[in-house]
Write an enzyme that holds these catalytic residues in place. Structure first.
Site, PDB file in Angstrom:
ATOM      1  N   ASN A  85       0.675  -1.147  -0.017  1.00  0.00           N
ATOM      2  CA  ASN A  85      -0.134  -0.094  -0.074  1.00  0.00           C
ATOM      3  C   ASN A  85       0.965   1.239   0.114  1.00  0.00           C
ATOM      4  O   ASN A  85       2.212   1.121   0.056  1.00  0.00           O
ATOM      5  CB  ASN A  85      -0.916   0.010   1.118  1.00  0.00           C
ATOM      6  CG  ASN A  85      -2.230   0.789   1.015  1.00  0.00           C
ATOM      7  OD1 ASN A  85      -2.145   1.677   0.175  1.00  0.00           O
ATOM      8  ND2 ASN A  85      -3.189   0.228   1.361  1.00  0.00           N
ATOM      9  N   HIS A 115      23.123   0.366  12.339  1.00  0.00           N
ATOM     10  CA  HIS A 115      24.246   1.179  12.548  1.00  0.00           C
ATOM     11  C   HIS A 115      24.821   0.519  13.875  1.00  0.00           C
ATOM     12  O   HIS A 115      24.361   0.006  14.866  1.00  0.00           O
ATOM     13  CB  HIS A 115      23.533   2.622  12.639  1.00  0.00           C
ATOM     14  CG  HIS A 115      23.039   3.043  11.279  1.00  0.00           C
ATOM     15  ND1 HIS A 115      23.818   3.305  10.378  1.00  0.00           N
ATOM     16  CD2 HIS A 115      21.529   3.178  11.352  1.00  0.00           C
ATOM     17  CE1 HIS A 115      22.606   3.648   9.369  1.00  0.00           C
ATOM     18  NE2 HIS A 115      21.493   3.337   9.812  1.00  0.00           N
ATOM     19  N   GLY A 142      -1.014  -1.243   8.711  1.00  0.00           N
ATOM     20  CA  GLY A 142      -0.376   0.178   8.416  1.00  0.00           C
ATOM     21  C   GLY A 142       0.553   0.442   9.592  1.00  0.00           C
ATOM     22  O   GLY A 142       0.217   0.389  10.874  1.00  0.00           O
ATOM     23  N   THR A 165      10.624  -7.050  16.255  1.00  0.00           N
ATOM     24  CA  THR A 165      11.990  -7.323  16.534  1.00  0.00           C
ATOM     25  C   THR A 165      12.363  -8.677  16.402  1.00  0.00           C
ATOM     26  O   THR A 165      13.673  -9.019  16.455  1.00  0.00           O
ATOM     27  CB  THR A 165      12.258  -6.534  17.776  1.00  0.00           C
ATOM     28  OG1 THR A 165      11.588  -7.287  18.842  1.00  0.00           O
ATOM     29  CG2 THR A 165      11.988  -4.952  17.852  1.00  0.00           C
ATOM     30  N   ARG A 180       4.479  -8.457  20.040  1.00  0.00           N
ATOM     31  CA  ARG A 180       4.126  -9.656  21.213  1.00  0.00           C
ATOM     32  C   ARG A 180       2.903 -10.656  20.553  1.00  0.00           C
ATOM     33  O   ARG A 180       1.912 -10.090  20.119  1.00  0.00           O
ATOM     34  CB  ARG A 180       3.886  -9.584  22.386  1.00  0.00           C
ATOM     35  CG  ARG A 180       4.966  -8.782  23.192  1.00  0.00           C
ATOM     36  CD  ARG A 180       4.764  -8.574  24.499  1.00  0.00           C
ATOM     37  NE  ARG A 180       5.919  -8.024  25.301  1.00  0.00           N
ATOM     38  CZ  ARG A 180       5.775  -6.449  25.555  1.00  0.00           C
ATOM     39  NH1 ARG A 180       4.883  -5.561  24.561  1.00  0.00           N
ATOM     40  NH2 ARG A 180       6.944  -5.942  25.966  1.00  0.00           N
TER      41      ARG A 180
END
Length: 185
Positions: A85, A115, A142, A165, A180
Site C-alpha cells: 500500500n 548502525h 499500516g 523485532t 508480542r
C-alpha cells in the site's frame, strides 16, 4: 585484496555505507523509485518498469502503490499477488523476500540496516545488513515496522503500528511495541 563494501554488505559483514559504489547503486534506486512514483497510474500498472527491472525478482500481479521508497531495490524479491500500500519503505541493504499473496498496509517500513552502537564507528558509516523474510499470505497492518533479521511465517498477521523485532511464527498474530503474540481467546 579485501572485499569491497558492497561485498561485505552482501556477506552480512560490517561495511561502510559511505562508499562510492553503494552511493551509485542508491542513485539508480532513487531514479527508479521516482519514475514509479511520478508515472501516471494507467501507464505504470502494478509497478513501474524501471523499479521492476531493479528488483531481484517480481512475480505476476504485484502491485505497489505510490509513493514507495527503497534503498537499493536489487535485494527485493516479491512473490505473486504481493500488494504494498501507499507509503511503504524498504531499506534493503540485505535480501527482503515477500511471499505470495502477502499484503503490506500503508506506511509499512522494513529496515535491514543496523548502525554501529559505538558513536565513533557510527560516524564513519559503519553498519551491518540483516535479511527479512515474509512468508505467504501474511498481512502487515499500516505503520508497522519490521527490523532486520526477522522472519514472519506463512499466514501471520502483524497488527497496525507493531514493531517487529523477533521472528513471528506461522499463523500467529502479533501486536504492540515490541510486537508480542496476541493471546488466544
Amino acid at each position: 585484496m579485501g572485499l569491497s563494501e558492497r561485498q561485505k554488505m552482501a556477506a552480512g559483514e560490517w561495511y561502510c555505507c559511505f562508499d562510492a559504489e553503494l552511493d551509485a547503486l542508491r542513485v539508480l534506486a532513487r531514479e527508479a523509485v521516482h519514475q514509479h512514483n511520478t508515472m501516471p497510474p494507467g501507464q505504470r500498472g502494478g509497478i513501474g518498469p524501471a523499479l521492476s527491472m531493479l528488483f531481484a525478482g517480481v512475480a505476476d500481479r504485484v502491485f505497489i502503490e505510490a509513493p514507495f521508497h527503497c534503498a537499493y531495490g536489487m535485494n527485493i524479491s516479491l512473490g505473486p499477488r504481493v500488494y504494498l500500500n501507499a507509503g511503504c519503505t524498504i531499506l534493503d541493504t540485505a535480501p527482503v523476500r515477500i511471499g505470495e499473496g502477502s499484503m503490506l498496509g500503508p506506511g509499512v517500513h522494513i529496515y535491514c540496516a543496523e548502525h554501529h552502537k559505538d558513536p565513533t564507528q557510527r560516524r564513519t558509516g559503519l553498519e551491518i545488513a540483516r535479511p527479512v523474510e515474509i512468508g505467504r499470505d501474511v498481512w502487515i497492518g499500516g505503520g508497522a515496522i519490521i527490523l532486520g533479521g526477522v522472519t514472519i511465517g506463512d499466514g501471520a498477521i502483524v497488527g497496525a503500528g507493531a514493531v517487529v523485532t523477533r521472528n513471528v511464527d506461522a499463523g500467529t498474530t502479533v501486536i504492540g511495541n515490541p510486537a508480542r503474540a496476541l493471546a488466544a481467546r
